[in-house]
Every structure is written in structure tokens, then in C-alpha cells.
Design a protein around this motif. Structure first.
Motif, PDB file in Angstrom:
ATOM      1  N   ASP A  17       0.829  -1.206   0.000  1.00 42.56           N
ATOM      2  CA  ASP A  17       0.000   0.000   0.000  1.00 42.56           C
ATOM      3  C   ASP A  17       0.866   1.260   0.000  1.00 42.56           C
ATOM      4  N   ALA A  18       1.922   1.270   0.805  1.00 42.52           N
ATOM      5  CA  ALA A  18       2.813   2.436   0.842  1.00 42.52           C
ATOM      6  C   ALA A  18       3.491   2.640  -0.503  1.00 42.52           C
ATOM      7  N   ILE A  19       3.863   1.545  -1.161  1.00 42.05           N
ATOM      8  CA  ILE A  19       4.470   1.648  -2.490  1.00 42.05           C
ATOM      9  C   ILE A  19       3.464   2.194  -3.487  1.00 42.05           C
ATOM     10  N   GLU A  20       2.230   1.690  -3.417  1.00 43.53           N
ATOM     11  CA  GLU A  20       1.174   2.160  -4.319  1.00 43.53           C
ATOM     12  C   GLU A  20       0.968   3.666  -4.191  1.00 43.53           C
ATOM     13  N   ARG A  21       1.046   4.158  -2.940  1.00 43.72           N
ATOM     14  CA  ARG A  21       0.843   5.598  -2.689  1.00 43.72           C
ATOM     15  C   ARG A  21       2.127   6.408  -2.845  1.00 43.72           C
ATOM     16  N   LYS A  22       3.247   5.697  -3.105  1.00 41.39           N
ATOM     17  CA  LYS A  22       4.554   6.360  -3.232  1.00 41.39           C
ATOM     18  C   LYS A  22       4.881   7.197  -1.990  1.00 41.39           C
ATOM     19  N   PRO A  69      -3.189 -15.107  -0.953  1.00 40.88           N
ATOM     20  CA  PRO A  69      -4.532 -14.606  -1.268  1.00 40.88           C
ATOM     21  C   PRO A  69      -5.111 -15.418  -2.424  1.00 40.88           C
ATOM     22  N   ALA A  70      -6.399 -15.725  -2.341  1.00 39.13           N
ATOM     23  CA  ALA A  70      -7.012 -16.671  -3.279  1.00 39.13           C
ATOM     24  C   ALA A  70      -6.836 -16.249  -4.736  1.00 39.13           C
ATOM     25  N   LEU A  71      -6.964 -14.952  -5.019  1.00 35.13           N
ATOM     26  CA  LEU A  71      -6.851 -14.493  -6.395  1.00 35.13           C
ATOM     27  C   LEU A  71      -5.429 -14.681  -6.916  1.00 35.13           C
ATOM     28  N   LEU A  72      -4.457 -14.371  -6.086  1.00 32.25           N
ATOM     29  CA  LEU A  72      -3.058 -14.542  -6.469  1.00 32.25           C
ATOM     30  C   LEU A  72      -2.733 -16.025  -6.636  1.00 32.25           C
ATOM     31  N   ARG A  73      -3.277 -16.870  -5.760  1.00 32.17           N
ATOM     32  CA  ARG A  73      -3.008 -18.303  -5.870  1.00 32.17           C
ATOM     33  C   ARG A  73      -3.620 -18.867  -7.148  1.00 32.17           C
ATOM     34  N   ALA A  74      -4.810 -18.400  -7.505  1.00 33.06           N
ATOM     35  CA  ALA A  74      -5.428 -18.848  -8.750  1.00 33.06           C
ATOM     36  C   ALA A  74      -4.520 -18.532  -9.937  1.00 33.06           C
ATOM     37  N   TYR A  75      -3.979 -17.336  -9.937  1.00 33.81           N
ATOM     38  CA  TYR A  75      -3.090 -16.891 -11.011  1.00 33.81           C
ATOM     39  C   TYR A  75      -1.851 -17.784 -11.090  1.00 33.81           C
ATOM     40  N   MET A 130     -11.693 -15.417 -14.521  1.00 36.94           N
ATOM     41  CA  MET A 130     -11.274 -14.022 -14.678  1.00 36.94           C
ATOM     42  C   MET A 130      -9.777 -13.879 -14.414  1.00 36.94           C
ATOM     43  N   ALA A 131      -9.277 -14.601 -13.413  1.00 37.45           N
ATOM     44  CA  ALA A 131      -7.835 -14.581 -13.148  1.00 37.45           C
ATOM     45  C   ALA A 131      -7.075 -15.137 -14.347  1.00 37.45           C
ATOM     46  N   ASN A 132      -7.623 -16.164 -14.970  1.00 34.41           N
ATOM     47  CA  ASN A 132      -6.996 -16.753 -16.147  1.00 34.41           C
ATOM     48  C   ASN A 132      -6.967 -15.762 -17.306  1.00 34.41           C
ATOM     49  N   LEU A 133      -8.051 -15.002 -17.459  1.00 33.22           N
ATOM     50  CA  LEU A 133      -8.082 -13.984 -18.511  1.00 33.22           C
ATOM     51  C   LEU A 133      -6.981 -12.948 -18.277  1.00 33.22           C
ATOM     52  N   GLY A 134      -6.829 -12.528 -17.025  1.00 30.89           N
ATOM     53  CA  GLY A 134      -5.765 -11.580 -16.713  1.00 30.89           C
ATOM     54  C   GLY A 134      -4.407 -12.104 -17.146  1.00 30.89           C
ATOM     55  N   ARG A 135      -4.152 -13.384 -16.866  1.00 35.21           N
ATOM     56  CA  ARG A 135      -2.866 -13.983 -17.251  1.00 35.21           C
ATOM     57  C   ARG A 135      -2.684 -13.943 -18.757  1.00 35.21           C
ATOM     58  N   ALA A 189      -4.266  -5.622 -10.442  1.00 32.93           N
ATOM     59  CA  ALA A 189      -5.363  -4.925 -11.127  1.00 32.93           C
ATOM     60  C   ALA A 189      -6.496  -4.620 -10.161  1.00 32.93           C
ATOM     61  N   LEU A 190      -6.797  -5.571  -9.270  1.00 34.72           N
ATOM     62  CA  LEU A 190      -7.877  -5.346  -8.319  1.00 34.72           C
ATOM     63  C   LEU A 190      -7.488  -4.299  -7.285  1.00 34.72           C
ATOM     64  N   ARG A 191      -6.219  -4.300  -6.849  1.00 31.36           N
ATOM     65  CA  ARG A 191      -5.765  -3.242  -5.933  1.00 31.36           C
ATOM     66  C   ARG A 191      -5.939  -1.877  -6.583  1.00 31.36           C
ATOM     67  N   ARG A 192      -5.602  -1.794  -7.869  1.00 32.39           N
ATOM     68  CA  ARG A 192      -5.741  -0.528  -8.590  1.00 32.39           C
ATOM     69  C   ARG A 192      -7.209  -0.109  -8.677  1.00 32.39           C
ATOM     70  N   ALA A 193      -8.085  -1.096  -8.933  1.00 34.20           N
ATOM     71  CA  ALA A 193      -9.516  -0.794  -8.998  1.00 34.20           C
ATOM     72  C   ALA A 193     -10.039  -0.348  -7.635  1.00 34.20           C
ATOM     73  N   ASN A 194      -9.559  -0.992  -6.561  1.00 30.37           N
ATOM     74  CA  ASN A 194      -9.960  -0.586  -5.207  1.00 30.37           C
ATOM     75  C   ASN A 194      -9.543   0.850  -4.925  1.00 30.37           C
ATOM     76  N   ALA A 195      -8.307   1.184  -5.324  1.00 33.76           N
ATOM     77  CA  ALA A 195      -7.809   2.547  -5.090  1.00 33.76           C
ATOM     78  C   ALA A 195      -8.631   3.562  -5.872  1.00 33.76           C
ATOM     79  N   LYS A 196      -8.992   3.207  -7.103  1.00 37.87           N
ATOM     80  CA  LYS A 196      -9.795   4.116  -7.926  1.00 37.87           C
ATOM     81  C   LYS A 196     -11.180   4.325  -7.311  1.00 37.87           C
TER      82      LYS A 196
END
Length: 276
Positions: A55-60, A151-157, A210-215, A224-231
Motif C-alpha cells: 500500500d505504501a508503495i502504491e501511494r509512493k 490470497p485466493a486471487l493470487l493463488r489462482a493466477y 477471470m484470473a486466467n483472462l488476466g494472465r 489490477a484489483l488493488r488498482r480498482a480498489n484505489a480508484k
């Protein structure tokens, strides 16, 4: 017991932190809370601290990152202290292990292999070395070693990347999109006709695809989801700010008004990007 002078020596580096943790875990003179902890109870804090680093990196926010990296380092010290107490490993053995691993995985830097390779070739070499390491640990299955605690999404990927290496993969992104349509229809059917358990299962299938599509699109879904959450957070806070300017809060508003303000915030963001 006399206190080790390392604890108050600000220039003592990592040894100071190791001694502080040893003192906190001392069964006679340490902190009662720290003494009671074990690997299972500390693991959630470790995961949380890793996300706070991200999170700190995302916010620089570099001063914040400095603090969060310290918090994450403390987690490693915590686990190694407990490991030493149980006779499993020590801080020094952990350091030796990761150092040996980095040297072994970079023969083009620390060995005799050529550095004249593409990033893609280096990635293939890295995966081949990791596969050899897994074989040495009796991890023979393609999916062995993909941590269950991710995290489940990362593990799926990661599971899908592993399966793709042995040819178990859709030929193209279009095939994945077709599968998404199929899974979406199955989710609707489950919602209308089946149990809540079936709805959860079909929803999970859809997220997995959806995770497969991202790959296939070269998108890491967790990022991508972190970015969407921030937006979403940024834009909703913009809605709240505009409501506040007219003396209102979301509780005093309605969906129609907030949706219009959302569109206005989004339009302002796009205009600001155009002006750059």
C-alpha cells in the motif's frame, strides 16, 4: 537479568533487533503477549504487514514505506526467534538459506553462465531452477509448492501459470472470454434455481476464469484489483467531498444524486489527464 547494551545501541543494526525480540520472548522477563504467540497467531500479522508495504508503495509514500518495511522485517525476526526456540532454524540459518538460493538462481551473475540473455530466457531459466529445487524436496506434482496461504486471487493466477507450463491452457484469450460467458450463465442459473452453496461455487468458478483472462492479457489480477480498489476509494471520497460542500453526507443523499456526482468526479479525472 542484566539488560544487553545492544538494546539501546541505535547503531547496532540487525543484531539489536534480534536481541530486542529475544528479550520480548524471554519466558521469565519478557512481554506476556509476545511470549504467548506462536507461528499460527503471528502469521496473519505477517500477511497484513506485507500488504501495508504494498500500500505504501502504491501511494509512493516513501517515509511510510520505511516504517512498513521495518514492521515487515520484525515479522521475519519474530518467526526466526520462535524457530530458534523450537530448534527448527535460526536467523542466521534463514539468512544463509536465502543467500544460497539467490546465488544458485542467478548463475548468470554469480556463476559462469552468460548474462547475454533476454528477460524471457532468464525467466525460463529461473523456472527451470525452481523446478529442480522442488524435485529435490520431493515436490513432484506440477502444482506442488504453490502456497495455500496466498490470497485466493493470487493463488489462482499462480496455479494457472503452473498448469500452463505443461500445456494445460486455453489457446487464446478469446477462448477464456467464451468460458467467462459460460460461467456467467451458470452463475445466473445457480442464483435462480439452486442453493446458496451452488451460487458460491459458480461465483468462485467465474473469478477463477477471470484470473486466467488476466494472465492471458498480461495482467496480474491481484495488482489490477488493488488498482480498482484505489480508484473506487478515490472517486467515492470525491463524491463525499462534493456532498459535504452542499452540507450533506451519503446518508442524506440517494443513489441518483451520488451516481451523478460519481460521473462528475470521473469526468474531472479524465479532464485532468487530458490537460497533462
Amino acid at each position: 537479568m542484566p539488560e544487553n547494551p545492544l538494546i539501546h545501541d541505535q547503531d547496532a543494526g540487525i543484531e539489536r533487533l534480534i536481541e530486542i525480540m529475544r528479550r520480548l520472548r524471554d519466558p521469565k522477563t519478557g512481554c506476556p503477549w509476545d511470549i504467548e504467540q506462536d507461528f499460527d497467531t503471528i502469521a496473519p500479522y505477517t500477511i497484513e504487514e506485507a500488504y501495508e508495504v504494498a500500500d505504501a508503495i502504491e501511494r509512493k509514500d516513501w517515509p511510510e514505506l520505511e516504517g512498513e518495511l521495518g514492521d515487515l522485517l520484525l515479522q521475519s525476526i519474530y518467526h526466526t526467534q520462535m524457530g530458534e526456540e523450537a530448534g527448527h532454524f535460526s536467523f542466521q540459518s534463514v539468512v544463509r538459506n536465502i543467500s544460497d538460493k539467490m546465488v544458485a538462481r542467478h548463475p548468470h551473475v554469480f556463476g559462469t553462465e552468460s548474462r547475454d540473455k533476454s528477460a524471457e530466457q532468464q525467466t525460463r531459466d529461473w523456472e527451470a531452477i525452481k523446478a529442480t529445487e522442488r524435485a529435490g524436496k520431493a515436490q513432484q506434482g506440477t502444482l506442488d509448492g504453490v502456497a495455500v496461504g496466498l490470497p485466493a486471487l493470487l493463488r489462482a493466477y499462480k496455479l494457472q501459470k503452473r498448469a500452463a507450463r505443461v500445456g494445460f491452457d486455453w489457446p487464446s484469450a478469446q477462448n477464456v472470454l467464451d468460458k467467462i460467458s459460460e460461467e456467467s450463465a451458470e452463475l445466473v442459473e445457480a442464483r435462480d434455481e439452486l442453493t446458496q452453496d451452488a451460487v458460491e461455487e459458480e461465483f468462485g468458478d467465474l473469478m477463477f476464469v477471470m484470473a486466467n483472462l488476466g494472465r492471458h492479457l498480461g495482467v496480474e489480477p491481484e495488482a489490477a484489483l488493488r488498482r480498482a480498489n484505489a480508484k473506487f476509494t478515490r472517486r467515492f471520497e470525491g463524491v463525499e467531498t462534493r456532498l459535504s460542500e452542499i452540507g450533506k453526507s451519503p446518508a442524506d443523499s440517494n443513489l441518483e444524486e451520488m451516481d451523478a456526482l460519481w460521473d462528475a468526479v470521473k469526468a474531472d479525472e479524465r479532464a485532468a489527464l487530458t490537460d497533462k
